[in-house]
Design a protein around this motif. Structure first.
Motif, mmCIF file in Angstrom:
data_model
loop_
_atom_site.group_PDB
_atom_site.id
_atom_site.type_symbol
_atom_site.label_atom_id
_atom_site.label_comp_id
_atom_site.label_asym_id
_atom_site.label_seq_id
_atom_site.Cartn_x
_atom_site.Cartn_y
_atom_site.Cartn_z
ATOM 1 N N ARG A 40 -9.080 11.615 -4.898
ATOM 2 C CA ARG A 40 -9.926 10.301 -5.497
ATOM 3 C C ARG A 40 -8.927 9.450 -5.801
ATOM 4 O O ARG A 40 -9.242 8.436 -6.054
ATOM 5 N N THR A 41 -7.729 10.013 -6.729
ATOM 6 C CA THR A 41 -6.955 9.262 -7.263
ATOM 7 C C THR A 41 -6.409 8.264 -6.195
ATOM 8 O O THR A 41 -5.961 6.915 -6.424
ATOM 9 N N ILE A 42 -6.102 8.969 -5.222
ATOM 10 C CA ILE A 42 -5.277 8.135 -4.126
ATOM 11 C C ILE A 42 -6.184 7.096 -3.424
ATOM 12 O O ILE A 42 -5.639 5.806 -3.322
ATOM 13 N N ILE B 85 0.750 -1.231 -0.103
ATOM 14 C CA ILE B 85 -0.109 -0.020 -0.118
ATOM 15 C C ILE B 85 0.729 1.159 -0.069
ATOM 16 O O ILE B 85 0.550 2.240 -0.720
ATOM 17 N N GLU B 86 1.826 1.277 0.850
ATOM 18 C CA GLU B 86 2.622 2.444 0.906
ATOM 19 C C GLU B 86 3.748 2.647 -0.360
ATOM 20 O O GLU B 86 3.367 3.971 -0.743
ATOM 21 N N ASN B 87 3.812 1.611 -0.939
ATOM 22 C CA ASN B 87 4.865 1.889 -2.238
ATOM 23 C C ASN B 87 4.150 2.231 -3.245
ATOM 24 O O ASN B 87 4.279 2.909 -4.280
ATOM 25 N N GLY B 88 2.655 1.529 -3.330
ATOM 26 C CA GLY B 88 1.558 1.968 -4.361
ATOM 27 C C GLY B 88 1.209 3.166 -4.380
ATOM 28 O O GLY B 88 1.036 3.761 -5.455
ATOM 29 N N VAL B 89 1.080 3.822 -3.312
ATOM 30 C CA VAL B 89 0.429 5.238 -3.273
ATOM 31 C C VAL B 89 1.620 6.293 -3.354
ATOM 32 O O VAL B 89 1.537 7.240 -4.170
#
Length: 731
Positions: free
Chosen positions: A77-79, A43-47
């Motif tokens: 909203r993209t996040i 999640i952290e890397n993807g965001v």
């Protein structure tokens, strides 16, 4: 700006964006479905890979994802959509919603576990006769088939419901083109169920409904234990903020007061603080004189005089006088909120601690899938019927199910926590024992840890006759901690009728027609005291002033515990917010050479960072609110049962009673638990190394595979139970 993606969320996240200095924007999201360090990194890397996002930090304990980005670089909203695309749900963070979701998840797991247990118990009534008949051949085909159908009627609905936590997780991963540990578990359950129905319909000898229910039951035990232990971690910040006043009395320009929510207080507002009230926000005293109890914030046992111009932190307790406070910060920027953020960061560092079971299990999915697929293909190439090939593949999936691996740590935790509970120690954190076994340095707070935490009258035997009883007549009319100590020493009795409490000075009254005062040395006409001891003076008429000296008594077994820890080769340090003289006296009496005094909560946390940089694995033992950041930052932490609620929540272990020896006993139990866990891991590895090839060779059926899988779980549990029979060790 990147065009926003459609978001399946009821609330528009744009309304929850907060703007900081320099045009920096932040949003807090509630993420559901993240369970391990792998989820956290994904999640952290993807965001953070999104253009414009400068930071993303997820706390697994609370599910809170904090994202920061540069203004106008990305739509929030993209996040949210990126988190959803990664296979998790996300919505604007709401504290109440987060608590509700965690409670719902726990209830759901308990219900699923109960359903699986019910199915196991009832199916066994029909499986045991089939097993017995299989050995001596006394059961007719029709009877056996009927028993199989009855078992199917129990197992299939139960598995459909009890398996929902695994099925949902597996489907969420597969729908995003990924796999997790729940995929082979779900596949094994579905294959075993379908094959059992097929075998029953064709009158086959073997069905595996009991294996399906038993498999889910053991897996749900591990899943619920993990959930319950993770949920404990989120309580600390909640208890911290609970110390903050809910409302505040705001002073209006016309002199009237209005009760407002503490969140509505702005810098510059003036607030009325009455005796007994907690300070709601950080501020400067504009008018009034009083004394404040800062022990929860600083560790300082003696009350502090509060006057005009003094800066006071949120959470302090106003003891005696009426104050007018000018707010200098909002509640979200207060001292308590800052401590809560430190606690949150400390929990974050613990939540990403990679457990031994997770390290071993990360290879489980690809290895088991490959082994099962290879088994099916090879048997088909050898000319076996598809039913036989699928049965053998199913046996591989079942016999290699990570039940033993999943129970290796929780089983030991349950037994060890029960044993510790009998010794007055409550284990709160899932991996506390693993970390406690590695400790090589113990950091003690002074007040309430090395000592009992209550002022104790030192010179009781040196007081003139009747002086204690006379002073108690004034002391019983005050809330001051030292006055209460005098009242306790004197015992029950009367109270002077005309007591007047002078904020910051003491109390005065008329006794037997003469003026009497109990308070500070300079207030009763003496020079200011220079002693390192805490003291009060009593002046009655023209008689000489009588000095009452106080100290915080060491716990009875403090010295013995320190000696035991020294014998174990553990370094010991005292970190206290109390005065230098009091800390030095307590440390030397306990036999400790390394001690630091007059430290703020943040200085304590920084000291722990330095110890960590030195490579030390630190156990922090503290009780006050000022210890909470250090408790959260420590490698492992412990608090007495008399500690502040926030400190108990931030700690991994809580011990009851007056014995400091619980610290040494917990360390010994942790070392023994580590040995049991390692034995369980070695057994689980050896079991899979032997069992998987046997299943791939087609030498066992899924039924035998289920028995072997269950037997491995039972072995792991029995090995853990050895902890309960060990004698208590005393060094």
């Amino acid at each position: 700006m990147e065009p926003p993606s459609p978001v399946s969320s009821a609330a528009d996240p744009r309304a929850f964006v907060q703007e900081g200095p320099g045009g920096k924007l932040t949003i807090d999201l509630l993420v559901r479905g993240a369970r391990c360090a792998g989820c956290l990194r994904k999640i952290e890397n993807g965001v953070t890979d999104l253009p414009g996002v400068s930071a993303a930090r997820l706390n697994l304990s609370t599910g809170r994802l904090c994202v920061s980005w540069t203004q106008d670089r990305i739509d929030p909203r993209t996040i949210v959509q990126r988190v959803i695309d990664l296979g998790y749900s996300a919505q604007p963070f709401d504290q109440g919603e987060g608590h509700s979701q965690m409670d719902h998840e726990g209830r759901q797991l308990l219900i699923c576990m109960a359903v699986a247990a019910f199915a196991v118990m009832n199916i066994m009534m029909f499986s045991v006769p089939i097993w017995s008949a299989h050995a001596n051949g006394e059961m007719e085909l029709g009877t056996r088939t009927m028993f199989h159908w009855i078992s199917a009627g129990i197992a299939l609905p139960a598995a459909a419901y009890a398996g929902l936590p695994f099925f949902k997780s597996a489907w969420a991963a597969l729908s995003k083109g990924r796999a997790n540990m729940d995929v082979p578990i779900s596949l094994g359950v579905l294959l075993a169920s379908c094959l059992s129905v097929y075998e029953t319909a064709r009158g086959g000898e073997h069905a595996y409904f009991d294996a399906v229910a038993m498999l889910l039951f053991f897996l749900l035990i591990g899943r619920y234990l993990d959930h319950a232990l993770r949920q404990k971690a989120r309580q600390a910040a909640r208890d911290l903020l609970a110390l903050q006043a809910v409302t505040a009395a705001r002073l209006n320009q016309d002199g009237s007061t209005t009760s407002v929510a503490v969140g509505e207080v702005c810098p510059g507002d003036r607030l009325i603080i009455l005796p007994g009230d907690r300070i709601p926000v950080d501020g400067v005293i504009h008018d009034g004189l009083s004394e404040g109890d800062l022990s929860l914030l600083t560790g300082e046992t003696a009350p502090v005089v509060l006057g005009v111009g003094h800066f006071i932190r949120a959470g302090a307790l106003n003891l005696s006088g009426r104050l007018i406070l000018e707010a200098t910060a909002r509640s979200d920027d207060s001292f308590l909120a800052e401590i809560a953020r430190l606690v949150d960061m400390g929990e974050q560092s613990k939540s990403i601690y990679v457990r031994w079971a997770d390290q071993a299990a990360r290879y489980y999915v690809p290895v088991v899938h490959s082994a099962a697929f290879l088994t099916c293909v090879v048997w088909l190439l050898l000319g076996a019927e598809p039913r036989v090939a699928i049965l053998n593949a199913c046996a591989v999936l079942i016999i290699t199910c990570p039940c033993a691996l999943g129970l290796a740590v929780p089983a030991v935790q349950v037994v060890a926590s029960g044993r510790l509970f009998k010794q007055g120690i409550l284990l709160k954190s899932g991996d506390a024992l693993e970390r406690l076994a590695q400790v090589d340095c113990v950091v003690f707070d002074k007040t309430g840890v090395l000592t009992t935490g209550q002022p104790h009258l030192l010179n009781y035997d040196q007081l003139p006759a009747g002086a204690l009883e006379q002073a108690a007549l004034l002391a019983r009319g005050s809330r001051h901690p030292l006055a209460r100590s005098i009242a306790r020493a004197a015992g029950p009795g009367g109270v002077a009728s005309d007591i007047v409490e002078v904020p910051g000075c003491g109390v005065e009254a008329t006794l037997e027609g003469q003026a009497a005062r109990l308070g500070r040395a300079d207030w009763i006409g003496l020079e200011a005291a220079t002693s390192q001891e805490t003291e009060l003076y009593f002046k009655f008429g023209d008689k000489p002033a009588i000095r009452f000296a106080f100290d915080d008594t060491l716990r009875a077994d403090c010295k013995a515990t320190v000696d035991q820890l020294k014998a174990m080769g553990i370094r010991q340090i005292v970190l206290s917010g109390d005065r230098a003289g009091a800390v030095r006296s307590a440390a030397q009496a306990a036999g400790l050479e390394e001690y630091y005094s007059e430290l703020s909560p943040f200085e304590k946390a920084s000291h722990l960072d330095r110890l960590k940089a030195e490579g030390m694995k630190v156990l922090m033992v503290g009780d006050g609110l000022n210890d909470t950041p250090a408790l959260a930052k420590a490698f492992v932490s412990m608090a007495p049962g008399s500690a502040a609620d926030a400190s108990q929540s931030a700690a991994d272990l809580v011990f009851q009673g007056d014995r400091l020896g619980c610290v040494q006993e917990a360390l010994v139990m942790a070392q023994r638990s580590k040995a049991r866990v390692m034995e369980n891991f070695w057994f689980a590895a050896f079991y899979n190394l032997i069992a998987a090839p046997i299943a791939m060779l087609g030498l066992i059926t899924p039924f035998i595979a289920a028995i072997a899988m269950s037997s491995s779980s039972i072995f792991v549990t029995l090995n853990a139970l050895r902890l309960a029979s060990m004698p208590r060790k005393r060094n």
